[in-house]
Design a protein around this motif. Structure first.
Motif, PDB file in Angstrom:
ATOM      1  N   SER A 248       6.291 -24.090  17.277  1.00 37.60           N
ATOM      2  CA  SER A 248       5.953 -22.696  16.978  1.00 37.60           C
ATOM      3  C   SER A 248       6.766 -22.110  15.827  1.00 37.60           C
ATOM      4  N   ARG A 249       7.611 -22.907  15.201  1.00 40.13           N
ATOM      5  CA  ARG A 249       8.448 -22.396  14.113  1.00 40.13           C
ATOM      6  C   ARG A 249       7.612 -22.251  12.843  1.00 40.13           C
ATOM      7  N   SER A 250       7.824 -21.154  12.126  1.00 37.91           N
ATOM      8  CA  SER A 250       7.005 -20.858  10.948  1.00 37.91           C
ATOM      9  C   SER A 250       7.660 -21.252   9.633  1.00 37.91           C
ATOM     10  N   ARG A 251       8.993 -21.435   9.654  1.00 36.50           N
ATOM     11  CA  ARG A 251       9.697 -21.773   8.408  1.00 36.50           C
ATOM     12  C   ARG A 251      10.589 -22.991   8.623  1.00 36.50           C
ATOM     13  N   PRO A 252      10.840 -23.751   7.565  1.00 38.92           N
ATOM     14  CA  PRO A 252      11.752 -24.892   7.685  1.00 38.92           C
ATOM     15  C   PRO A 252      13.189 -24.417   7.856  1.00 38.92           C
ATOM     16  N   MET A 253      14.026 -25.335   8.267  1.00 42.80           N
ATOM     17  CA  MET A 253      15.432 -25.024   8.541  1.00 42.80           C
ATOM     18  C   MET A 253      16.326 -25.653   7.475  1.00 42.80           C
ATOM     19  N   LEU A 254      17.380 -24.910   7.107  1.00 39.58           N
ATOM     20  CA  LEU A 254      18.435 -25.435   6.238  1.00 39.58           C
ATOM     21  C   LEU A 254      19.766 -25.171   6.923  1.00 39.58           C
ATOM     22  N   ILE A 335      14.662 -34.594  10.274  1.00 42.97           N
ATOM     23  CA  ILE A 335      15.425 -33.614   9.500  1.00 42.97           C
ATOM     24  C   ILE A 335      16.213 -34.380   8.441  1.00 42.97           C
ATOM     25  N   ASN A 336      15.865 -34.207   7.202  1.00 39.78           N
ATOM     26  CA  ASN A 336      16.544 -34.947   6.134  1.00 39.78           C
ATOM     27  C   ASN A 336      18.038 -34.620   6.149  1.00 39.78           C
ATOM     28  N   THR A 337      18.857 -35.658   6.211  1.00 40.14           N
ATOM     29  CA  THR A 337      20.302 -35.488   6.381  1.00 40.14           C
ATOM     30  C   THR A 337      21.048 -36.075   5.191  1.00 40.14           C
ATOM     31  N   VAL A 338      21.924 -35.258   4.588  1.00 43.96           N
ATOM     32  CA  VAL A 338      22.651 -35.652   3.377  1.00 43.96           C
ATOM     33  C   VAL A 338      24.129 -35.345   3.540  1.00 43.96           C
ATOM     34  N   TRP A 339      24.964 -36.295   3.135  1.00 43.22           N
ATOM     35  CA  TRP A 339      26.424 -36.108   3.142  1.00 43.22           C
ATOM     36  C   TRP A 339      26.890 -35.922   1.702  1.00 43.22           C
ATOM     37  N   ARG A 340      27.485 -34.754   1.412  1.00 42.95           N
ATOM     38  CA  ARG A 340      28.023 -34.457   0.074  1.00 42.95           C
ATOM     39  C   ARG A 340      29.548 -34.434   0.191  1.00 42.95           C
ATOM     40  N   ASP A 341      30.214 -35.249  -0.598  1.00 41.29           N
ATOM     41  CA  ASP A 341      31.628 -35.527  -0.375  1.00 41.29           C
ATOM     42  C   ASP A 341      32.497 -35.191  -1.574  1.00 41.29           C
ATOM     43  N   ASN A 342      33.553 -34.426  -1.322  1.00 35.51           N
ATOM     44  CA  ASN A 342      34.550 -34.148  -2.358  1.00 35.51           C
ATOM     45  C   ASN A 342      35.907 -34.709  -1.951  1.00 35.51           C
ATOM     46  N   MET A 381      22.568 -28.167  -5.123  1.00 37.76           N
ATOM     47  CA  MET A 381      21.953 -27.916  -3.821  1.00 37.76           C
ATOM     48  C   MET A 381      20.466 -27.600  -3.964  1.00 37.76           C
ATOM     49  N   ASP A 382      20.119 -26.894  -5.033  1.00 39.83           N
ATOM     50  CA  ASP A 382      18.694 -26.592  -5.258  1.00 39.83           C
ATOM     51  C   ASP A 382      17.884 -27.876  -5.399  1.00 39.83           C
ATOM     52  N   ASP A 383      18.486 -28.887  -6.018  1.00 38.89           N
ATOM     53  CA  ASP A 383      17.777 -30.171  -6.171  1.00 38.89           C
ATOM     54  C   ASP A 383      17.542 -30.821  -4.811  1.00 38.89           C
ATOM     55  N   GLU A 384      18.517 -30.722  -3.915  1.00 37.10           N
ATOM     56  CA  GLU A 384      18.346 -31.295  -2.581  1.00 37.10           C
ATOM     57  C   GLU A 384      17.225 -30.591  -1.830  1.00 37.10           C
ATOM     58  N   ILE A 385      17.190 -29.278  -1.971  1.00 36.90           N
ATOM     59  CA  ILE A 385      16.129 -28.513  -1.316  1.00 36.90           C
ATOM     60  C   ILE A 385      14.767 -28.892  -1.891  1.00 36.90           C
ATOM     61  N   HIS A 386      14.718 -29.062  -3.188  1.00 42.15           N
ATOM     62  CA  HIS A 386      13.456 -29.433  -3.844  1.00 42.15           C
ATOM     63  C   HIS A 386      12.986 -30.806  -3.384  1.00 42.15           C
ATOM     64  N   LYS A 387      13.928 -31.726  -3.175  1.00 40.15           N
ATOM     65  CA  LYS A 387      13.566 -33.077  -2.735  1.00 40.15           C
ATOM     66  C   LYS A 387      12.876 -33.069  -1.372  1.00 40.15           C
ATOM     67  N   THR A 388      13.289 -32.139  -0.513  1.00 39.62           N
ATOM     68  CA  THR A 388      12.708 -32.101   0.828  1.00 39.62           C
ATOM     69  C   THR A 388      11.311 -31.500   0.842  1.00 39.62           C
ATOM     70  N   LYS A 389      10.903 -30.898  -0.300  1.00 40.17           N
ATOM     71  CA  LYS A 389       9.566 -30.295  -0.410  1.00 40.17           C
ATOM     72  C   LYS A 389       9.330 -29.303   0.725  1.00 40.17           C
ATOM     73  N   GLU A 390      10.313 -28.402   0.856  1.00 41.04           N
ATOM     74  CA  GLU A 390      10.279 -27.350   1.869  1.00 41.04           C
ATOM     75  C   GLU A 390      10.258 -27.912   3.285  1.00 41.04           C
ATOM     76  N   GLY A 391      10.867 -29.087   3.438  1.00 38.13           N
ATOM     77  CA  GLY A 391      11.046 -29.638   4.775  1.00 38.13           C
ATOM     78  C   GLY A 391      12.386 -29.240   5.326  1.00 38.13           C
ATOM     79  N   THR A 461      15.451 -17.556   1.108  1.00 34.87           N
ATOM     80  CA  THR A 461      14.612 -16.733   1.980  1.00 34.87           C
ATOM     81  C   THR A 461      13.423 -17.488   2.563  1.00 34.87           C
ATOM     82  N   ASN A 462      13.131 -18.668   2.040  1.00 32.63           N
ATOM     83  CA  ASN A 462      12.034 -19.472   2.589  1.00 32.63           C
ATOM     84  C   ASN A 462      12.491 -20.346   3.748  1.00 32.63           C
ATOM     85  N   TYR A 463      13.765 -20.262   4.092  1.00 30.65           N
ATOM     86  CA  TYR A 463      14.341 -21.109   5.126  1.00 30.65           C
ATOM     87  C   TYR A 463      15.035 -20.259   6.194  1.00 30.65           C
TER      88      TYR A 463
END
Length: 564
Positions: A248-254, A335-342, A381-391, A461-463
């Motif tokens: 029943s969820r209407s928007r993807p999660m981040l 749920i696409n999972t990514v580890w970003r490491d510094n 981070m925007d690139d990661e969001i774009h890769k998921t295609k609003e997933g 706002t889309n997430y």
């Protein structure tokens, strides 16, 4: 006409010849004699911490105290001498001893300077240390220590002549010498057995101060454990699936999980620290958890542990490293999972998943050519969001945080609020207040980084967005003469195990996942640990798994339809 040489010239020539003759002298020793001498050197020069701890609270006007000290000195020397004789021959003796002398010199420097215990966890931590981390630990004092206790003894060993003996006679002498050393060691222990057994039984961690036995035994254990846990990880994600609420969820999660580094709860502003080190977060309405304990006292233990089903309550290092982690469950359900490491990697918890590293980025505003400030992880981070295609997207940001001892390099100049600071990695050159000031500036920067991460999530706002921050372990800043971290957990001070944790959720996230923030606020002051992370995230994200334990889910009582 004859000329008479100047007296000074004659004296100089005589002195030069004397030095040359001394340098040319190469004493002749047997392997057994050399092993005993090196063992004596280790006992005298490398075990001050152990002997100080072992004889603490003893009265030196009592003969029993002197007997105890002499007995354990003889026992340690004899045991290590026997061990050296067992592994050395005429060809391997010099290389083996030189490696031991250099390694032991380095180990004792950090043991004496920071009160380091070389158990398996610490040895694994050392083995995983990258070149940049190691470089930050170098100093003039370290080099001088290495020269006196490592280089010079190594030169002496190298110049020795080893006596040649027919192999049958050599074998007989060796076996008798080893047997004699072991008998001497056992005899010495028996003289003070009651006191010694009580000491080892009540203070087991003290054995990790006996050098070089401590790091050699621990190294063997690490190699054995890593060999046993090598290969594909055992799946724990096969039965995992999304709960019915997802339909029943209407928007993807981040969701962003920030794994902090070396930030201790005692210096966290929202925990009631005298200084306000979290001014930005305090104004964002975040949920703070003031009473959180870590699973370990170093990254190598805490990170795998906090993402595991075992946790501290059922701690099993081999099992933790052999099995998949929480991240594999999250990724398995789609749920696409990514580890970003510094920092220094995910310690196995993200094996097979997306990984990105930032420590070598060239952004001049955030990087100095060796390290980057944590804000670098928000780039792209925007690139990661774009890769998921609003997933749906789950991102882990692994901070450099307050990694010591070079605290002064963990924040930009704008965050140099608390002064004077300790602008060197050699903490012995600074007062404790300077060290604390510098460390607090690093905490202040973590506050800024987390606030900036929340600001980024608010723009998506889309997430439905949320963030959780949890530090891996704490840090000692000179309390009780202890610095840095990594002490055995059973004796670690609370400064190394009390860690900060906070959570932020957008209204959309709280509504769509049925989480009551008002309810969570009522329970935020409960005593919790990193063991709660695994089950809380499964519960919050409505992921069904046989490994989920409702009692460890912090949101269970505050979530509509609380079954995961």
């Amino acid at each position: 006409m004859k000329t008479t040489p100047a007296v000074g010239s004659a004296d100089t020539a005589l002195g030069s010849r004397t030095i040359a003759r001394l340098l040319d002298r190469r004493p002749l020793l047997g392997i057994e004699q050399l092993a005993l001498l090196v063992s004596l050197f280790f006992s005298l020069a490398s075990n001050s911490l152990f002997f100080s701890a072992a004889t603490a609270h003893r009265h030196w006007n009592q003969p029993g105290s002197w007997l105890f000290a002499a007995a354990i000195f003889i026992a340690i020397t004899a045991f290590q001498s026997a061990a050296l004789m067992a592994v050395m021959n005429r060809w391997s003796a010099k290389p083996v001893l030189i490696v031991l002398l250099m390694t032991t010199a380095a180990a004792t420097y950090y043991m004496n300077k920071y009160t380091v215990f070389f158990n398996s966890d610490m040895v694994r931590n050392v083995l995983r240390t990258d070149v940049k981390e190691a470089g930050e630990l170098l100093s003039l004092n370290f080099c001088l220590h290495m020269l006196v206790f490592g280089v010079l003894p190594s030169i002496l060993v190298w110049r020795l002549q080893l006596r040649r003996t027919p192999w049958r006679r050599a074998l007989t002498i060796r076996l008798l010498s080893i047997a004699g050393a072991l008998l001497l060691a056992v005899g010495a222990i028996l003289l003070v057995f009651q006191d010694f057994s009580s000491l080892m039984r009540n203070q087991k961690e003290m054995r990790y101060l006996i050098t070089p036995s401590n790091y050699l035994v621990s190294l063997a254990r690490v190699v054995t454990a890593d060999t046993e846990t090598a290969g594909p990880k055992i799946p724990i994600s096969e039965d995992a699936k999304l709960g019915a609420g997802w339909a029943s969820r209407s928007r993807p999660m981040l969701f962003v999980l920030v794994v902090g580094e070396t930030t201790r709860g005692d210096n966290w502003g929202m925990n009631g620290y005298a200084r306000q080190t979290t001014p930005e977060l305090s104004n964002l309405g975040v949920l703070n958890f003031p009473h959180v304990t870590s699973c370990g006292t170093n990254t190598e233990v805490s990170v795998p542990c906090m993402f595991s089903t075992y946790g501290r309550r059922n701690y099993d290092e081999k099992a933790i490293r052999r099995h998949e982690s929480l991240l594999h469950i999250i990724n398995h359900v789609g749920i696409n999972t990514v580890w970003r490491d510094n920092q220094s990697g995910c310690k196995g918890v993200c094996d097979g998943l997306g990984q990105q590293f930032f420590d070598s980025h060239k952004d001049p505003a955030l990087c100095d050519g060796e390290r980057c400030l944590d804000e670098i992880m928000l780039e792209g981070m925007d690139d990661e969001i774009h890769k998921t295609k609003e997933g749906n997207l789950f991102v882990v940001l692994h901070q450099l945080g307050n990694h010591g001892p070079a605290y002064y390099r963990r924040y930009p100049s704008a965050m140099r609020v608390f002064t004077p600071t300790c602008d060197t990695a050699d903490l012995s050159k600074c007062s404790q207040q300077q060290i604390v000031n510098t460390y607090d500036n690093g905490v202040l920067y973590t506050d800024h980084f987390l606030a900036k991460t929340i600001a980024y999530l608010k723009k998506q706002t889309n997430y439905d967005t949320a963030m959780l921050y949890l530090s891996d372990h704490g840090e000692s800043l000179g309390e009780h003469g202890i610095f840095l971290h990594g002490m055995p957990y059973s004796i670690a001070p609370k400064e190394q195990t009390h860690v900060p944790m906070m959570m932020w959720m957008s209204q959309g996230f709280a509504h769509s996942f049925g989480v009551s923030q008002n309810c969570l606020e009522k329970h935020a002051g409960d005593a919790i640990s990193q063991d709660n992370l695994f089950h809380t995230l499964l519960g919050m994200l409505q992921i069904k798994s046989k490994y989920y334990e409702k009692s460890l889910d912090l949101t269970a009582v505050c979530r509509a339809g609380s079954a995961a």
